[in-house]
Design a protein around this motif. Sequence first.
Motif, PDB file in Angstrom:
ATOM      1  N   GLY A 188      79.370  51.564  15.433  1.00 44.29           N
ATOM      2  CA  GLY A 188      78.495  51.007  16.461  1.00 44.29           C
ATOM      3  C   GLY A 188      77.023  51.177  16.167  1.00 44.29           C
ATOM      4  O   GLY A 188      76.181  50.551  16.812  1.00 44.29           O
ATOM      5  N   ILE A 189      76.673  52.043  15.205  1.00 41.48           N
ATOM      6  CA  ILE A 189      75.279  52.269  14.840  1.00 41.48           C
ATOM      7  C   ILE A 189      74.934  51.557  13.543  1.00 41.48           C
ATOM      8  O   ILE A 189      73.900  50.894  13.426  1.00 41.48           O
ATOM      9  N   SER A 190      75.801  51.697  12.536  1.00 41.65           N
ATOM     10  CA  SER A 190      75.599  51.035  11.256  1.00 41.65           C
ATOM     11  C   SER A 190      76.944  50.510  10.770  1.00 41.65           C
ATOM     12  O   SER A 190      77.996  50.814  11.353  1.00 41.65           O
ATOM     13  N   THR A 191      76.922  49.732   9.707  1.00 42.00           N
ATOM     14  CA  THR A 191      78.141  49.091   9.214  1.00 42.00           C
ATOM     15  C   THR A 191      79.226  50.124   8.941  1.00 42.00           C
ATOM     16  O   THR A 191      79.013  51.096   8.211  1.00 42.00           O
ATOM     17  N   THR A 192      80.389  49.921   9.511  1.00 41.28           N
ATOM     18  CA  THR A 192      81.535  50.821   9.366  1.00 41.28           C
ATOM     19  C   THR A 192      82.769  49.960   9.105  1.00 41.28           C
ATOM     20  O   THR A 192      83.034  49.014   9.849  1.00 41.28           O
ATOM     21  N   SER A 193      83.518  50.273   8.044  1.00 41.49           N
ATOM     22  CA  SER A 193      84.593  49.378   7.606  1.00 41.49           C
ATOM     23  C   SER A 193      85.847  50.160   7.237  1.00 41.49           C
ATOM     24  O   SER A 193      85.815  51.386   7.045  1.00 41.49           O
ATOM     25  N   LEU A 194      86.937  49.423   7.117  1.00 42.17           N
ATOM     26  CA  LEU A 194      88.173  49.967   6.580  1.00 42.17           C
ATOM     27  C   LEU A 194      88.145  49.845   5.058  1.00 42.17           C
ATOM     28  O   LEU A 194      87.762  48.814   4.526  1.00 42.17           O
ATOM     29  N   THR A 195      88.569  50.884   4.365  1.00 41.72           N
ATOM     30  CA  THR A 195      88.713  50.801   2.917  1.00 41.72           C
ATOM     31  C   THR A 195      89.998  50.058   2.571  1.00 41.72           C
ATOM     32  O   THR A 195      90.856  49.825   3.428  1.00 41.72           O
ATOM     33  N   SER A 196      90.139  49.713   1.300  1.00 39.51           N
ATOM     34  CA  SER A 196      91.343  48.991   0.876  1.00 39.51           C
ATOM     35  C   SER A 196      92.600  49.834   1.064  1.00 39.51           C
ATOM     36  O   SER A 196      93.662  49.294   1.405  1.00 39.51           O
ATOM     37  N   SER A 197      92.501  51.147   0.864  1.00 39.73           N
ATOM     38  CA  SER A 197      93.690  51.992   1.032  1.00 39.73           C
ATOM     39  C   SER A 197      94.083  52.092   2.501  1.00 39.73           C
ATOM     40  O   SER A 197      95.274  52.131   2.834  1.00 39.73           O
ATOM     41  N   THR A 198      93.098  52.130   3.403  1.00 37.29           N
ATOM     42  CA  THR A 198      93.418  52.146   4.837  1.00 37.29           C
ATOM     43  C   THR A 198      94.041  50.822   5.255  1.00 37.29           C
ATOM     44  O   THR A 198      95.026  50.794   6.010  1.00 37.29           O
ATOM     45  N   ALA A 199      93.511  49.713   4.753  1.00 35.02           N
ATOM     46  CA  ALA A 199      94.086  48.403   5.075  1.00 35.02           C
ATOM     47  C   ALA A 199      95.518  48.300   4.561  1.00 35.02           C
ATOM     48  O   ALA A 199      96.400  47.744   5.242  1.00 35.02           O
ATOM     49  N   ALA A 200      95.782  48.855   3.362  1.00 34.18           N
ATOM     50  CA  ALA A 200      97.147  48.824   2.829  1.00 34.18           C
ATOM     51  C   ALA A 200      98.085  49.657   3.689  1.00 34.18           C
ATOM     52  O   ALA A 200      99.251  49.288   3.890  1.00 34.18           O
ATOM     53  N   THR A 201      97.584  50.767   4.217  1.00 34.46           N
ATOM     54  CA  THR A 201      98.402  51.600   5.108  1.00 34.46           C
ATOM     55  C   THR A 201      98.753  50.838   6.374  1.00 34.46           C
ATOM     56  O   THR A 201      99.912  50.802   6.802  1.00 34.46           O
ATOM     57  N   PHE A 202      97.749  50.209   6.983  1.00 34.44           N
ATOM     58  CA  PHE A 202      97.996  49.453   8.207  1.00 34.44           C
ATOM     59  C   PHE A 202      98.899  48.248   7.949  1.00 34.44           C
ATOM     60  O   PHE A 202      99.664  47.833   8.826  1.00 34.44           O
TER      61      PHE A 202
END
Length: 344
Positions: free
Chosen positions: A61-75
């Motif tokens: 909410g303050i600066s760009t925050t994203s999911l990494t590729s490993s987190t996306a693969a987990t989800f």
Amino acid sequence: MNLDAKNLGIGGDIGWKATVWIGGMIHELGHGLNASHNRMNKTLAPTLGTALMGSGNSTYGISTTSLTSSTAATFNNSQVFSSVTRSDWYASASAEIISLSSSFTNNTIIISGKFTANKPVNDIVVWHDREPFGGNNDYDAVQWATKIIGQDSFRFECPLADFYDLTGNYEMRIGFMHINGVRTTIRYAYNFNNNIPDLSKVVTYKLLPTTGWSIVGSDSNEPGSTASNVLDMNRSTVWHTPWSSTQTPQPHFFSVNMGDLRTIKGLAFRNRDNLNGAMKDVNIYSSANGTSWTLIKTAQLTKVSGSWINVDLNASISTRYLKIESTSSWGDFFYSHLADFGAY
């Protein structure tokens, strides 16, 4: 009030609290879906910002925050995000690396291998975690994700430009994302010397079959944890010397009859996940008759679980009997244990 999304990014104490509470809640929800801590790869950070499963609970909410590729693969393999109805969500699943090679070329770590699994795998991820036992809780682990090549192969290219620190000890974890949401993780240890990775221990050899092998001696064992367990290639069963009753001190040993004369150039050891008391310093003996032993190698086993720990002999030998003597354990415990043993 602190959980009101309208306060995200407004600055001041209220905005900061909203970020910590909301970002922290989403971060913890990620753990609930099996996501691990990790850090945004260095070359991606200027555009993708902070990893949610890293320090994203303080930037959301303050600066760009994203999911990494490993987190996306987990989800991608999570029941919550799946449209597939399954009866075996999060039921037991396992994977084994049957061969693994590593190299360092063009300033890039290249990892490739083959695996087997008892439940299909959709995605494979790799984390490079500096000083994993130093209390950083994986927050600085850079990571990559890939799909399977064919039915049983994988390959990662990990440029050093994506690392933040090219010094010290690292743990490389390879995670197999099964289609039912379970992750099997296998670990390897390596280190950097003069900004160059020493990958000599990041390898899995094809082992000799243990069919026909037998245990011909051991100094002691905990009931139900006999030395024969080291030959079953099942990491959930272990040889464990007594710990709950009679406490016998180091050294401990087991000896193996390989059934016939074998030519070997090295031995392989595999630990269970709990490394307290895992074999540390070992003496390796060979024998032609199982009674007269010759010391052929002393070694220190790496404190790592999941992967095979390889000990190359000084030269190839032909022998039928081997004896492994543990003289100390990780944590300086009086007992020793080992899940699996093999030769190559």
